[in-house]
Design an enzyme around this catalytic site. Sequence first.
Site, PDB file in Angstrom:
ATOM      1  N   SER A 141       0.841  -1.361  -0.077  1.00 42.54           N
ATOM      2  CA  SER A 141       0.061  -0.032  -0.019  1.00 42.54           C
ATOM      3  C   SER A 141       1.126   1.376  -0.040  1.00 42.54           C
ATOM      4  CB  SER A 141      -0.969  -0.062   1.265  1.00 42.54           C
ATOM      5  OG  SER A 141      -2.056   0.766   1.140  1.00 42.54           O
ATOM      6  N   ASP A 296      -9.905  -5.993  -3.725  1.00 46.49           N
ATOM      7  CA  ASP A 296      -9.275  -4.853  -3.146  1.00 46.49           C
ATOM      8  C   ASP A 296      -9.992  -3.644  -3.905  1.00 46.49           C
ATOM      9  OD1 ASP A 296      -7.732  -2.908  -1.791  1.00 46.49           O
ATOM     10  OD2 ASP A 296      -5.871  -3.704  -2.629  1.00 46.49           O
ATOM     11  N   HIS A 326      -7.246  -5.915   0.456  1.00 48.21           N
ATOM     12  CA  HIS A 326      -6.226  -5.104   0.347  1.00 48.21           C
ATOM     13  C   HIS A 326      -5.158  -5.811   1.344  1.00 48.21           C
ATOM     14  CE1 HIS A 326      -4.085  -1.561  -0.128  1.00 48.21           C
ATOM     15  NE2 HIS A 326      -4.086  -1.195   1.208  1.00 48.21           N
TER      16      HIS A 326
END
Length: 350
Positions: A141, A296, A326
């Site tokens: 991320s 996600d 995610h």
Amino acid sequence: MALLMFVVVAGLAALFLIPGSTPRMDIRQYPNSLAVLEQVPVNDTRQWILIRSESATNPVVLFVHGGPGTSWLTLMRKNTQPLEKYFTVVNWDQRRAGKSFAAGGVDAAMTMGVFVDDLIALSSDLARRFHKNKILLVGHSWGSVIGVIAASRRPDLFSAYIGIGQMSRMAESELISYKWTLEQAERAKDQSSVKKLTDIGPPPYTGNNWRSKFLTERRILGKHGGEYYRSKSGAFGVVLRNLVFSREYTMLDRINFFRGVLQSVRALYPELSRIDLFVQVPEVKIPVYFCLGRHDYEVPSVLSAKYFEALKAPRKQLVWFERSAHLPNTEEKDKFNEFMITTVLPRLSE
């Protein structure tokens, strides 16, 4: 009553005084093993890392957590235990995250460029410490932003780059995320969430209340499974459970974990919201792997896959995690560990 108060105060004091530690390895079974939780110099600060390996001669892999400010240290120690046989596994708490909260300083010192410099400095030190020409880099991320930038700047330092929940073009990503979340709320007849989303409107979010709008959208997204597949509370329960029972974190570290998340988002989101890796990092001169959760929508994998197709690299591979959102390396940790051992490891020397 006085005795009871004394016991309570003494108990709370003990909780704050108990130092963090990491489980030791059996030195008789693994004479060259390493299990250390330590503070190391990183540029102008001191930051915390966790290093675990059955053999310190193994290839080094550095995990770069997301957020910004969402430490992985305690969660990843459990998830990646099978990798300790094959890799020297390093988890790093970035400045103002978790155990490294005090390294944050003022907001002015919290820029993307500073974090990239920290990542490169730490990676260089790890390579020297373990006598490696290169190390393996894994970014998740937010960590995938500074990770891919670092990999593009210093291909001589990294053997390969792995992006998990890979970010790309933040403005487009956030708009996809918002539209999906609104659609899910409408489909579920979740009128309260529909109203909240309609009230805040689509991103980009600016002004004095941008953080409130951003967090509102994220809470509703998590409620509908866009952060953690089939979860109604996102990844919060998983993170909290590992944080509470972590040996590596002190009570103060646990408090600073939540302070760090909020303060890091405040300092870094405005800059992060302008990121466009399609333009800023069109090429990486080392092998690249993307690990994407099919569901996600926190960092929509449909856009991450487009970035993968556009990104130039000498060798690249996209791996889909069909039962993940995610956090595919947590949601399907066995598949992720197998990928690391059977796919990535044999090709590190190529």
